[in-house]
Write a protein that holds these residues in place. Structure first.
Motif, PDB file in Angstrom:
ATOM      1  N   ASN A  28       0.832  -1.194   0.000  1.00  0.00           N
ATOM      2  CA  ASN A  28       0.000   0.000   0.000  1.00  0.00           C
ATOM      3  C   ASN A  28       0.870   1.248   0.000  1.00  0.00           C
ATOM      4  OD1 ASN A  28      -2.161  -1.751   0.202  1.00  0.00           O
ATOM      5  ND2 ASN A  28      -2.283  -1.561   2.423  1.00  0.00           N
ATOM      6  N   LYS A  29       0.434   2.266  -0.716  1.00  0.00           N
ATOM      7  CA  LYS A  29       1.106   3.557  -0.730  1.00  0.00           C
ATOM      8  C   LYS A  29       0.068   4.641  -0.509  1.00  0.00           C
ATOM      9  CE  LYS A  29       2.797   2.911  -4.838  1.00  0.00           C
ATOM     10  NZ  LYS A  29       3.499   3.165  -6.113  1.00  0.00           N
ATOM     11  N   PHE A  30       0.430   5.630   0.283  1.00  0.00           N
ATOM     12  CA  PHE A  30      -0.461   6.762   0.455  1.00  0.00           C
ATOM     13  C   PHE A  30       0.375   8.019   0.655  1.00  0.00           C
ATOM     14  CE2 PHE A  30       0.021   7.557   5.012  1.00  0.00           C
ATOM     15  CZ  PHE A  30       0.533   6.352   5.472  1.00  0.00           C
ATOM     16  N   GLY A  31      -0.262   9.169   0.409  1.00  0.00           N
ATOM     17  CA  GLY A  31       0.451  10.424   0.540  1.00  0.00           C
ATOM     18  C   GLY A  31      -0.438  11.607   0.227  1.00  0.00           C
ATOM     19  N   ALA A  32       0.182  12.775   0.159  1.00  0.00           N
ATOM     20  CA  ALA A  32      -0.521  14.024  -0.132  1.00  0.00           C
ATOM     21  C   ALA A  32      -0.138  14.502  -1.525  1.00  0.00           C
ATOM     22  CB  ALA A  32      -0.162  15.084   0.904  1.00  0.00           C
ATOM     23  N   LEU A  33      -0.966  15.356  -2.089  1.00  0.00           N
ATOM     24  CA  LEU A  33      -0.666  15.913  -3.402  1.00  0.00           C
ATOM     25  C   LEU A  33      -1.059  17.376  -3.460  1.00  0.00           C
ATOM     26  CD1 LEU A  33      -3.308  16.032  -5.833  1.00  0.00           C
ATOM     27  CD2 LEU A  33      -3.560  13.909  -4.576  1.00  0.00           C
ATOM     28  N   LEU A  34      -0.334  18.116  -4.281  1.00  0.00           N
ATOM     29  CA  LEU A  34      -0.628  19.512  -4.588  1.00  0.00           C
ATOM     30  C   LEU A  34      -0.838  19.611  -6.089  1.00  0.00           C
ATOM     31  CD1 LEU A  34       2.180  21.189  -2.435  1.00  0.00           C
ATOM     32  CD2 LEU A  34      -0.230  20.889  -1.802  1.00  0.00           C
ATOM     33  N   SER A  35      -1.836  20.371  -6.519  1.00  0.00           N
ATOM     34  CA  SER A  35      -2.170  20.415  -7.941  1.00  0.00           C
ATOM     35  C   SER A  35      -2.376  21.843  -8.421  1.00  0.00           C
ATOM     36  CB  SER A  35      -3.434  19.593  -8.220  1.00  0.00           C
ATOM     37  OG  SER A  35      -4.542  20.108  -7.499  1.00  0.00           O
ATOM     38  N   THR A  36      -1.938  22.080  -9.645  1.00  0.00           N
ATOM     39  CA  THR A  36      -2.266  23.292 -10.388  1.00  0.00           C
ATOM     40  C   THR A  36      -3.136  22.870 -11.557  1.00  0.00           C
ATOM     41  OG1 THR A  36      -0.195  24.380  -9.782  1.00  0.00           O
ATOM     42  CG2 THR A  36      -1.367  25.248 -11.691  1.00  0.00           C
ATOM     43  N   ASN A  37      -4.350  23.398 -11.629  1.00  0.00           N
ATOM     44  CA  ASN A  37      -5.343  22.941 -12.596  1.00  0.00           C
ATOM     45  C   ASN A  37      -5.674  24.037 -13.601  1.00  0.00           C
ATOM     46  OD1 ASN A  37      -5.749  20.503 -10.945  1.00  0.00           O
ATOM     47  ND2 ASN A  37      -6.779  21.905  -9.541  1.00  0.00           N
ATOM     48  N   ILE A  38      -5.567  23.700 -14.876  1.00  0.00           N
ATOM     49  CA  ILE A  38      -6.002  24.584 -15.955  1.00  0.00           C
ATOM     50  C   ILE A  38      -7.284  23.981 -16.511  1.00  0.00           C
ATOM     51  CG2 ILE A  38      -5.362  25.670 -18.132  1.00  0.00           C
ATOM     52  CD1 ILE A  38      -2.444  25.123 -17.433  1.00  0.00           C
ATOM     53  N   PHE A  39      -8.394  24.718 -16.446  1.00  0.00           N
ATOM     54  CA  PHE A  39      -9.681  24.113 -16.756  1.00  0.00           C
ATOM     55  C   PHE A  39     -10.568  25.059 -17.568  1.00  0.00           C
ATOM     56  CE2 PHE A  39     -10.006  26.363 -12.787  1.00  0.00           C
ATOM     57  CZ  PHE A  39     -11.251  26.970 -12.817  1.00  0.00           C
ATOM     58  N   GLY A  40     -11.630  24.511 -18.084  1.00  0.00           N
ATOM     59  CA  GLY A  40     -12.600  25.281 -18.854  1.00  0.00           C
ATOM     60  C   GLY A  40     -13.663  24.350 -19.404  1.00  0.00           C
ATOM     61  N   PHE A  41     -14.514  24.888 -20.259  1.00  0.00           N
ATOM     62  CA  PHE A  41     -15.590  24.099 -20.847  1.00  0.00           C
ATOM     63  C   PHE A  41     -15.209  23.628 -22.237  1.00  0.00           C
ATOM     64  CE2 PHE A  41     -17.902  26.955 -17.886  1.00  0.00           C
ATOM     65  CZ  PHE A  41     -18.397  25.973 -17.034  1.00  0.00           C
ATOM     66  N   ASN A  42     -15.456  22.322 -22.499  1.00  0.00           N
ATOM     67  CA  ASN A  42     -15.271  21.760 -23.840  1.00  0.00           C
ATOM     68  C   ASN A  42     -13.875  22.036 -24.393  1.00  0.00           C
ATOM     69  OD1 ASN A  42     -18.022  20.963 -23.741  1.00  0.00           O
ATOM     70  ND2 ASN A  42     -18.650  22.979 -24.480  1.00  0.00           N
ATOM     71  N   ASP A  43     -12.862  21.746 -23.584  1.00  0.00           N
ATOM     72  CA  ASP A  43     -11.452  21.884 -23.968  1.00  0.00           C
ATOM     73  C   ASP A  43     -11.023  23.321 -24.243  1.00  0.00           C
ATOM     74  OD1 ASP A  43     -10.796  19.224 -23.629  1.00  0.00           O
ATOM     75  OD2 ASP A  43     -11.259  18.689 -25.704  1.00  0.00           O
ATOM     76  N   ASP A  44     -11.754  24.277 -23.718  1.00  0.00           N
ATOM     77  CA  ASP A  44     -11.317  25.680 -23.767  1.00  0.00           C
ATOM     78  C   ASP A  44     -10.669  25.997 -22.417  1.00  0.00           C
ATOM     79  OD1 ASP A  44     -10.864  28.325 -24.269  1.00  0.00           O
ATOM     80  OD2 ASP A  44     -12.957  28.950 -24.101  1.00  0.00           O
ATOM     81  N   PHE A  45      -9.351  25.789 -22.337  1.00  0.00           N
ATOM     82  CA  PHE A  45      -8.642  25.890 -21.060  1.00  0.00           C
ATOM     83  C   PHE A  45      -8.252  27.349 -20.814  1.00  0.00           C
ATOM     84  CE2 PHE A  45      -7.771  21.670 -22.846  1.00  0.00           C
ATOM     85  CZ  PHE A  45      -8.281  20.875 -21.828  1.00  0.00           C
ATOM     86  N   ASN A  46      -9.078  28.075 -20.070  1.00  0.00           N
ATOM     87  CA  ASN A  46      -8.837  29.500 -19.862  1.00  0.00           C
ATOM     88  C   ASN A  46      -8.903  29.930 -18.393  1.00  0.00           C
ATOM     89  OD1 ASN A  46     -11.580  29.234 -19.440  1.00  0.00           O
ATOM     90  ND2 ASN A  46     -12.194  30.488 -21.190  1.00  0.00           N
TER      91      ASN A  46
END
Length: 198
Positions: A28-46
């Motif tokens: 078993n492996k466990f841990g924490a994560l930090l994320s930077t998310n680029i998001f939008g609607f229908n692949d328009d990442f703005n």
């Protein structure tokens, strides 16, 4: 939609178990994560936000694990028109639960895919007259994810992930959320499945 997600998650876990042929002792492996998310609607990442959470994986063969993750963030989708006469700056909390198979590639890389259930909380529309609760206009939604990560020893890992919405987060429109994430994983327990002789 919840029943559909649970059915797909169960099917995913079943297929993963059947694929595993050489059963090894669980690691078993466990841990924490930090994320930077680029998001939008229908692949328009703005739009961009940051998030964080925890992950857990259970190894079921030499190169195959079941991966789960819980990740939370606060998202600002900018100015939107939800319905005629109802528009403004849309913000919401997003709690994402991930499940799927993870495959080891060599000793330092993983590739995984699976399903994400996104739960929305405190969805609001900021208008000229104040903040309006728009819980009745939105719904929880499901996505597919594809993830690649590289491990730097047992200290940390870096990964890239793409998420594609399977259904809309709005009840009255067909706008589906797409996300590209750049993640850092910090292990808190468990070991990678490496041969001691190498």
């Amino acid at each position: 939609m919840k029943k559909s997600f649970l059915t797909l998650a169960l099917l995913c876990a079943t297929i993963t178990t059947l694929v595993a042929q050489e059963i090894a002792p669980s690691k078993n492996k466990f841990g924490a994560l930090l994320s930077t998310n680029i998001f939008g609607f229908n692949d328009d990442f703005n739009k961009v936000d940051v998030g964080g959470g925890f992950y857990f994986s259970r190894k079921i063969s030499n190169r195959l694990s079941i991966y789960t993750e819980m990740d939370g963030s606060s998202r600002n989708y900018g100015d939107l028109a939800l319905t005629p006469g109802l528009s403004g700056e849309f913000t919401t909390g997003n709690l994402a639960l991930y499940i799927g198979p993870m495959f080891d590639i060599g000793k330092s890389m993983n590739l995984s895919t699976g399903l994400v259930q996104n739960y929305l909380f405190n969805p609001e529309l900021k208008t000229t007259t104040g903040n309006k609760d728009v819980s009745s206009e939105v719904t929880n939604f499901t996505s597919m994810f594809f993830d690649f990560r590289h491990h730097f020893g047992n200290k940390f890992s870096l990964g890239t992930r793409y998420e594609w919405g399977l259904n809309s987060m709005f009840k009255n429109s067909d706008r589906k959320v797409s996300t590209i994430s750049f993640n850092m994983y910090l292990p808190l327990g468990g070991k990678r499945n490496q041969n001691k002789g190498n």
